[in-house]
Every structure is written in structure tokens, then in C-alpha cells.
Design an enzyme around this catalytic site. Sequence first.
Site, short mmCIF file in Angstrom:
data_model
loop_
_atom_site.label_atom_id
_atom_site.label_comp_id
_atom_site.label_asym_id
_atom_site.label_seq_id
_atom_site.Cartn_x
_atom_site.Cartn_y
_atom_site.Cartn_z
N ASP A 52 0.85 -1.19 0.00
CA ASP A 52 0.00 0.00 0.00
C ASP A 52 0.88 1.24 0.00
O ASP A 52 2.07 1.17 0.30
CB ASP A 52 -0.95 0.01 1.20
CG ASP A 52 -0.25 -0.42 2.48
OD1 ASP A 52 0.89 0.01 2.71
OD2 ASP A 52 -0.85 -1.19 3.25
N ASP A 54 1.29 5.17 1.38
CA ASP A 54 0.83 6.13 2.38
C ASP A 54 1.41 7.49 2.05
O ASP A 54 2.52 7.60 1.53
CB ASP A 54 1.31 5.72 3.78
CG ASP A 54 0.77 4.35 4.17
OD1 ASP A 54 -0.39 4.07 3.84
OD2 ASP A 54 1.52 3.58 4.77
N ASP A 134 8.54 4.00 13.47
CA ASP A 134 9.11 2.91 14.25
C ASP A 134 10.56 2.58 13.91
O ASP A 134 11.42 2.54 14.78
CB ASP A 134 8.22 1.66 14.14
CG ASP A 134 7.93 1.23 12.71
OD1 ASP A 134 8.27 1.98 11.77
OD2 ASP A 134 7.37 0.13 12.53
P1 ATP Z 1 3.71 -3.08 5.28
O1 ATP Z 1 2.51 -2.26 4.88
O2 ATP Z 1 4.50 -3.58 4.15
O3 ATP Z 1 3.39 -4.11 6.29
P2 ATP Z 1 4.58 -0.61 6.42
O4 ATP Z 1 5.95 -0.17 6.90
O5 ATP Z 1 3.96 0.20 5.33
O6 ATP Z 1 4.72 -2.11 6.03
P3 ATP Z 1 2.24 0.00 7.94
O7 ATP Z 1 1.67 -0.77 9.07
O8 ATP Z 1 1.51 0.10 6.66
O9 ATP Z 1 3.67 -0.65 7.68
O10 ATP Z 1 2.61 1.43 8.50
C1 ATP Z 1 3.02 2.52 7.66
C2 ATP Z 1 4.11 3.34 8.35
O11 ATP Z 1 3.62 3.87 9.58
C3 ATP Z 1 5.35 2.53 8.72
O12 ATP Z 1 6.24 2.45 7.67
C4 ATP Z 1 5.91 3.34 9.87
O13 ATP Z 1 6.65 4.44 9.40
C5 ATP Z 1 4.65 3.87 10.55
N1 ATP Z 1 4.24 2.97 11.65
C6 ATP Z 1 3.42 1.91 11.57
N2 ATP Z 1 3.24 1.33 12.75
C7 ATP Z 1 3.98 2.03 13.63
C8 ATP Z 1 4.20 1.95 15.04
N3 ATP Z 1 3.64 0.99 15.76
N4 ATP Z 1 5.01 2.87 15.59
C9 ATP Z 1 5.55 3.85 14.84
N5 ATP Z 1 5.39 3.99 13.53
C10 ATP Z 1 4.61 3.10 12.92
MG MG Z 2 2.08 -0.10 4.58
#
Ligand code: ATP
Ligand code: MG
Length: 424
Positions: A52, A54, A134
Site C-alpha cells: 500500500d 501512504d 518505528d
Molecule cells: P507493510 O505495509 O509492508 O506491512 P509498512 O511499513 O507500510 O509495512 P504499515 O503498518 O503500513 O507498515 O505502517 C506505515 C508506516 O507507519 C510505517 O512504515 C511506519 O513508518 C509507521 N508505523 C506503523 N506502525 C507504527 C508503530 N507501531 N510505531 C511507529 N510507527 C509506525
Molecule cells: Mg504499509
Amino acid sequence: MSRIPKSDHAIHPQHVNPAAIRIVKRLRDSGFEAYIVGGAVRDLILGGQPKDFDVATNAKPEEIKGLFRRYRIIGSRFQIEHVRDGREVIEVTTYRGPHDSEDSLKNASKRSDKGLLLRDNVYGTLEQDAARRDLTINALYYDPLDETVLDQIDGGRDISARLIRVIGDPVKRYQEDPVRMLRVVRFAAKLQFDIEADTEAGIGKCAALLTEIPPARLFDEFLKLFMAGYGKPTLLLLLEHGLLHCLCPEAASLIASEPQYRTLVTSAMANTDQRVKDDRPVTPAFLLAALLWPALQARGNALAQQGEPPLQAVHSAGQQVIAETCLHMAIPRRFSFPVREIWELQPRLERKQPKKIKDLLANRRFRAAYDLLLLRAESGEPLEGIGEFWDQQQQKHPELVGTAPPRPDDRPPRRRRPRRNRNP
Ligand code: ATP
Ligand code: MG
């Protein structure tokens, strides 16, 4: 702040979601800052296909609302704006800031007495937003207009070094949101990265904090950990870091201590990973049935020793194991029902009663139950010849397999929008 020029990273605009680019442009044209952030940038730099896209911006929710007609706010702990563009939904988030700022007094930030962040809607600058993410590798900001990547905290360096590193002091960041420990392991397994030493040491100190997380959030995390095609390496890392216990303590202890259970569960994960890679359907029910099988068997044996008939023992043990697991991760009924059906078929398949064969073949959980039976036999349970027996039966009556109509008490599975679990 460093800026990685177009020539030094591998992101090609063709691989970036056009809807996300349009939303960034729209925000920019209205005078706001806006970037594509997070996992999409990380995955594109690594040459992968993001799940996805963002967008992060300095526009406040009311301002985002003013710009996009098809818009909806979700979440309260961490507010996100869903902006629709055609059939796409892009998550747009306002930059977050630190919790000791003035804004945090206005009820936008809330902590539990253990330091857990219950609400994180304090707004900030791009620098502050990066610091609140994170992992360093998740804090890169792609500008689709000039095709540069903003790198506040050396995420680019860690991607090159293939390192998972928590931003800031790992212990503090885990205390704020213990789910970050699961995210560390998930990304280490998925990307085959090493975990940086302090990031790893913090997990040892904070693993117990995961008991504070609501079970519904942990189940969402369970799906991300095991259904994305990297279940086996993820399971091994969770075990190594003592984190599987937060999801299913009883089964985790048995998997950690008994090699045959480890074999069974890792094989189930490997099967599911292969199905994901082959684009075949996967269900959490089969994975849960295998993961929790050690607990089911321990409880079932105990009940049988107390004199419960075998089928009744599996039935009662199933109830108990699901109830106990739900204290930690809330398994929705549309998954826990089939899990129990898969378990309850095990002793019936073991019996090979001639009169029951056709009914068993027709049972719509037959395939999943048979797969679990095979894993049990392969992991060393004394079930000689059982695989061959049911293999022959399926060849004899291929038209029967899984054809029984659903039972009246089976409600059709409810489709649910995947919850995005993010905290500060
Ligand atoms: P994927 O979607 O491939 O699982 P992602 O890194 O995009 O990985 P998401 O859960 O979609 O993970 O979250 C988007 C972004 O939001 C992350 O890349 C991170 O920067 C931030 N994020 C998500 N969860 C947390 C958290 N628990 N604490 C801090 N930042 C977070
Ligand atoms: Mg994501």
C-alpha cells in the site's frame, strides 16, 4: 537532513501508485508539504512491490477534508484520513509531533500508567514525524515531483547495511508501543535483514509488555506476521526472541521445548508461505489449527486420562484452547469455528471406520484436516500409513471431497476491512 538524489536510489516513478502521486500533487498545489512515506518507499528502494502507499503531509485533517471530496477519518488512537481516488484508497496522515509539546495538552495525546501511548494525535513537522516512526528503514520520504528521497535518520544507510533499527531508544519506543517488537521481527524475517544490537537487546527487556496490548490488535498483528508469505522465518525469529508467548503462551512453550512440535508448526508455516508465493488461497484457520495443535493435544490427552471419551476430549480441549488463546489474541469466530472442526476431525480420521469414510471425505474441512494429519504423521506422531489410507480414499471418491453443505449454524464469513495497526 539528507536528500538522496534520483540517481542514487532505485525508485522508478512507473512503480509508484498514480493515485498517491495525484494526491501528493493536489496537496502541493494547495501549498502544503506532502510525500509518499513508510513501507512503500522502503519496498520500492529494495525493488519490491509495495502493499500500500501512504502519504504524509503537514495539512491538518480539516484541511485535507477541504481538498478531497471522497474522504473519511478512521481510528481514534491514531487518526488517519482515507482519501479515495477512483477505486484506490490512499491513507493520508498529518505529520505527528512529540508528546511533550503544547498540543499534547489538548487531549490529543494520552498515555497509560505504564507509558503506553493510548492516543497519538499531536501534530508536528516533517523532522518530528520521521522521529516518531518505528524503524529507520520506514522513515524515508519520497517526493514524486523531483524524485528525491528525504532521509532524516539514516534509513538509507540501514537499508544498504540490511539492518532493522528502531528509531531512538528502543526500550522507550517499545514501552510506548510494544507491538513495535513484533514489527521488528516481521520486517527482519520478510526482508532477511539483521536486527541491530540495541534494537534486539531491548526486546529481551520489554517482551512481557506485549501482554498490555488488546487481544484484537494482536490478532491483526498475527495475520500480518503469518499470512504474508514469510511465516516460517517469522515464527523462528519470534521463538528466538521469546515473542511467540505473547500470542499463544501454552502452545509457544511446547513448540519451544519439543522438537516434533517445532517441526509440525514450521512445516505448516512453510506450506502456507508456498501457497502465498503460488497465489493460492490461504486461510488463517489452518495455520491456527497447526500452531495451537500442541496445546490441543496436551489438553486433550489430559482430559482423556481423566476418563473423557476421545472425541469428547478433543471437543472440550478445543473449547478450552480457543478460550485461553482469545485472552491473548482475539480469534474471530469465523476462524475459531473451522479450527475446532479441523481438530475434531483428527481422531475421526485416525479411526478409518469404513462406514464413516464417505461422510468424512465430504466434510468441508476434510482437506484442511487431512493436511494437518499429514503434518502430524511427518513430525513423528505414530500414525503409520494414515496418509496413504486417506490418499487412496480420495482417489477412489474424488467427487465427494469437501462437498457437504455448510451446517446451519455456520454464518457466512463477514468481510472486514483490514485494520491498520499503527501507533506513534
Ligand atoms: P507493510 O505495509 O509492508 O506491512 P509498512 O511499513 O507500510 O509495512 P504499515 O503498518 O503500513 O507498515 O505502517 C506505515 C508506516 O507507519 C510505517 O512504515 C511506519 O513508518 C509507521 N508505523 C506503523 N506502525 C507504527 C508503530 N507501531 N510505531 C511507529 N510507527 C509506525
Ligand atoms: Mg504499509
